[in-house]
Write a protein that holds these residues in place. Structure first.
Motif, mmCIF file in Angstrom:
data_model
loop_
_atom_site.group_PDB
_atom_site.id
_atom_site.type_symbol
_atom_site.label_atom_id
_atom_site.label_comp_id
_atom_site.label_asym_id
_atom_site.label_seq_id
_atom_site.Cartn_x
_atom_site.Cartn_y
_atom_site.Cartn_z
ATOM 1 N N TRP A 256 -13.051 3.596 1.105
ATOM 2 C CA TRP A 256 -13.280 2.860 2.351
ATOM 3 C C TRP A 256 -12.951 3.703 3.578
ATOM 4 C CZ3 TRP A 256 -16.170 -0.709 0.680
ATOM 5 C CH2 TRP A 256 -15.938 -1.291 -0.569
ATOM 6 N N GLU A 257 -12.197 4.778 3.385
ATOM 7 C CA GLU A 257 -11.933 5.706 4.492
ATOM 8 C C GLU A 257 -12.873 6.914 4.437
ATOM 9 O OE1 GLU A 257 -9.318 4.688 2.378
ATOM 10 O OE2 GLU A 257 -8.870 3.037 3.765
ATOM 11 N N SER A 258 -13.127 7.433 3.237
ATOM 12 C CA SER A 258 -13.909 8.665 3.094
ATOM 13 C C SER A 258 -15.405 8.444 2.967
ATOM 14 C CB SER A 258 -13.423 9.436 1.862
ATOM 15 O OG SER A 258 -13.750 8.721 0.665
ATOM 16 N N ASN A 259 -15.795 7.265 2.443
ATOM 17 C CA ASN A 259 -17.214 6.965 2.181
ATOM 18 C C ASN A 259 -17.826 7.973 1.210
ATOM 19 O OD1 ASN A 259 -19.319 5.104 2.630
ATOM 20 N ND2 ASN A 259 -20.356 6.529 4.000
ATOM 21 N N LEU A 260 -16.987 8.526 0.336
ATOM 22 C CA LEU A 260 -17.439 9.539 -0.611
ATOM 23 C C LEU A 260 -18.158 8.886 -1.785
ATOM 24 C CD1 LEU A 260 -17.467 12.427 -1.828
ATOM 25 C CD2 LEU A 260 -15.214 11.904 -2.814
ATOM 26 N N PRO A 393 -21.050 3.074 -4.310
ATOM 27 C CA PRO A 393 -21.332 3.802 -5.554
ATOM 28 C C PRO A 393 -20.737 3.069 -6.750
ATOM 29 C CG PRO A 393 -20.594 5.310 -3.849
ATOM 30 C CD PRO A 393 -20.383 3.937 -3.306
ATOM 31 N N PHE A 394 -21.551 2.918 -7.802
ATOM 32 C CA PHE A 394 -21.180 1.988 -8.870
ATOM 33 C C PHE A 394 -21.887 2.377 -10.153
ATOM 34 C CE2 PHE A 394 -21.851 -2.299 -10.873
ATOM 35 C CZ PHE A 394 -20.519 -2.651 -11.043
ATOM 36 N N PHE A 395 -21.178 2.277 -11.273
ATOM 37 C CA PHE A 395 -21.766 2.518 -12.593
ATOM 38 C C PHE A 395 -22.536 3.841 -12.658
ATOM 39 C CE2 PHE A 395 -20.383 -1.266 -14.514
ATOM 40 C CZ PHE A 395 -20.830 -1.314 -15.819
#
Length: 584
Positions: A256-260, A393-395
């Protein structure tokens, strides 16, 4: 061992109690209310004894009669049930043919988490259970509860799930994710990811989400029942712990801070691996033209189905380059393509008709979604298409809005003229508001599909006659079934009775759950290939159109004691002579 779930009635001080006794011929008549009398204390003992005897006799007769359960608190929605037998199938208990709503004042109660199968079951599951006639069930006559035995959730007692827990996720996915991002992650973040792997392999206790993300409260609500019981990773259903894993990965890396995007490298490599296939299928899509016809629709629908094989949570980037090419009709286990075609040819104006995707993978699959959307929109058969994508980003390979943009830009950058043109067409459709990209947080949760948020349910239900939802891939299929291990011959149409609008699942099988197959089909497949449910070689196109909600309008007495239904399914006659009239 099956989990026992109860349909219990919510208490409410402002509602009329549930009626458990057989009604009179005038069910709307108010109950008799005895007036208080100062002389009541002076009544002779013999009279009291007589009244007590009469009450006991009446209660005994009622106890042996057929009970009619009507939820008066919900405008007489309810079920009709026979309770002379304590153990029977749900179809015998409730005679629920045609009734697709238990009413909002019923709820499920799950067994304790120590048994490894607790999961919240929302009220919208009731229509599904109502349609399944062969689930074991019984009635508690004292309290008016219907007790339903549902199958197990998929959990670590299943070899494939256990292997995913202790090998595939920690030894493959987590390790390669660290490797791909070693130049972007801090030492503390790498240690946090490795700690998750250790928790999974050693079956340590679950922990709450604490990173302040927008779905933190929702996730902790899902986890609360397990955390209160000090549950460990192997104790919870597969759907819960696998989605929880990816949420924990975001927390470990400060998303939530890096958006990586931890999976960006894999998704980008996967897209490049399919360049030749994208070139070929771009031409196929454009050659379909703008005419709405069955052959063209079926072609692009099959492209979209088999594109689901490219799943980076199951296959490595090297393997993915070989996926999406198998489209043999021999590998189709269920094909409801004709029903999907009929749904898209309803009397609704094409400008008002819309298609909503619950999307799955980036790369080849999201490209295939775009091809199908292009044909639907360019043919003029639908007015709009909406992609409900993952919000983060997920799965590994699940698509976000950024992945869709990357795919369109990649098409525009290719040397293939067909790919360039398709990319430009898609960009124009987005600019015109015909192709809508949105996100849906619920799709990343550990909750079954029947617990969809009210806002999403209302959105789909309010235009149900004009909407078709296309649910893509394995995880969304598991959400549709709640990860219950239903019999493979269970009806997909019946199981989807809770869904708010017509729905079609496009899926290649990569997990040990499937329904809608013909009787004996699974046994034949098992002999041919013991891994048929998890190899990704087989596909299904399964369509369901939920039936209209039917309510109990009235209950009356009849001299005819047979159990029947008329041709419209509007009346049911019970064995003791009661008639139940149903209305949509």
């Amino acid at each position: 061992m099956q989990g026992v779930h109860e349909l219990d009635r919510m208490s409410s001080s402002s509602t009329t109690p549930l009626m458990l006794s057989a009604p009179s011929s005038s069910p709307s008549a108010p109950p008799h209310t005895a007036k208080s009398s100062n002389n009541s204390r002076n009544k002779p003992p013999l009279l009291w004894l007589s009244m007590t005897f009469v009450l006991i006799l009446c209660f005994s007769l009622l106890h042996l009669s057929t009970w009619v359960l009507i939820d008066q608190a919900n405008e007489t929605e309810g079920i009709v049930a026979k309770s002379l037998s304590t153990n029977m199938h749900l179809g015998q208990v409730s005679r629920l043919r045609g009734i697709t709503n238990f009413g909002r004042s019923w709820r499920f109660i799950t067994r304790d988490v120590e048994q490894g199968s607790q999961q919240r079951l929302g009220g919208h599951l009731r229509p599904m259970v109502a349609k399944i006639s062969d689930l074991p069930a019984s009635i508690d006559k004292e309290e008016g509860k219907v007790i339903v035995s549902l199958p197990n959730f998929l959990d670590c007692s299943y070899p494939f799930v256990k292997d995913t827990m202790v090998n595939r996720c920690p030894e493959n996915i987590l390790k390669r994710t660290i490797e791909y991002n070693k130049d972007k992650l801090t030492g503390e973040q790498v240690a946090s990811l490795r700690s998750i792997a250790t928790e999974m392999k050693e079956n340590l206790a679950l922990s709450p989400i604490v990173d302040g993300g927008p779905d933190m409260e929702q996730w902790n609500q899902v986890l609360r029942g397990y955390l209160d019981k000090d549950a460990r990773w192997w104790d919870v259903p597969w759907l819960v712990w696998e989605t929880y894993l990816y949420r924990r990965m975001l927390q470990a890396t400060g998303y939530w801070e890096s958006n990586l995007d931890l999976f960006a490298v894999e998704k980008d490599d996967g897209l490049k691996a399919f360049e030749e296939l994208l070139k070929e299928r771009s031409k196929i899509t454009l050659d379909l033209g703008n005419e709405w016809k069955w052959e063209s629709f079926f072609t692009v629908l099959m492209l979209d189905l088999w594109g689901n094989q490219a799943d980076a949570s199951l296959f490595t980037p090297k393997d993915i380059g070989q996926k999406g090419k198998s489209n043999s009709a021999d590998n189709m286990l269920v094909d409801d393509s004709g029903k999907v075609w009929d749904s898209l040819n309803s009397e609704t104006s094409s400008k008002e008709r819309r298609v909503v995707f619950f999307n799955d993978n980036a790369g080849l699959e999201i490209f295939s979604d775009l091809c199908l959307s292009h044909y639907l929109l360019k043919s003029g058969q639908v007015g709009s298409v909406e992609f409900k994508l993952k919000p983060y980003p997920f799965f590994v390979s699940d698509a976000t809005p950024n992945d869709v943009s990357k795919t369109i830009n990649f098409l525009k950058s290719m040397e293939s003229q067909a790919s360039k043109r398709l990319g430009c067409d898609l960009e124009e459709l987005i600019e015109q508001g015909k192709l809508i990209l949105s996100t849906e947080m619920f799709l990343t949760s550990g909750q079954p599909m029947w617990e969809m948020p009210d806002a999403l349910r209302t959105e789909l239900k309010s235009n149900a006659d004009k909407t078709l939802v296309i649910v893509k891939g394995d995880l969304m299929y598991r959400k549709l079934l709640g990860d219950f291990d239903f019999e493979t011959s269970m009806s997909f149409q019946d199981l989807m009775s809770y869904f708010p609008c017509p729905v079609v699942s496009l899926r290649t099988l990569k997990s040990p759950v499937a329904v809608g197959l013909s009787h004996g089909q699974a046994e034949i497949l098992e002999k041919q290939d013991p891994n048929w449910m998890i190899s990704g070689k087989h596909g299904t196109v399964q369509f369901a159109k939920p039936a209209p909600v039917v309510k109990v309008e009235s209950v009356s007495k009849s001299p005819n004691g047979d159990i029947e239904e008329d041709s419209a399914g509007a009346q049911m006659k019970l064995a003791d002579g009661f008639i139940v009239t149903l209305v949509a």
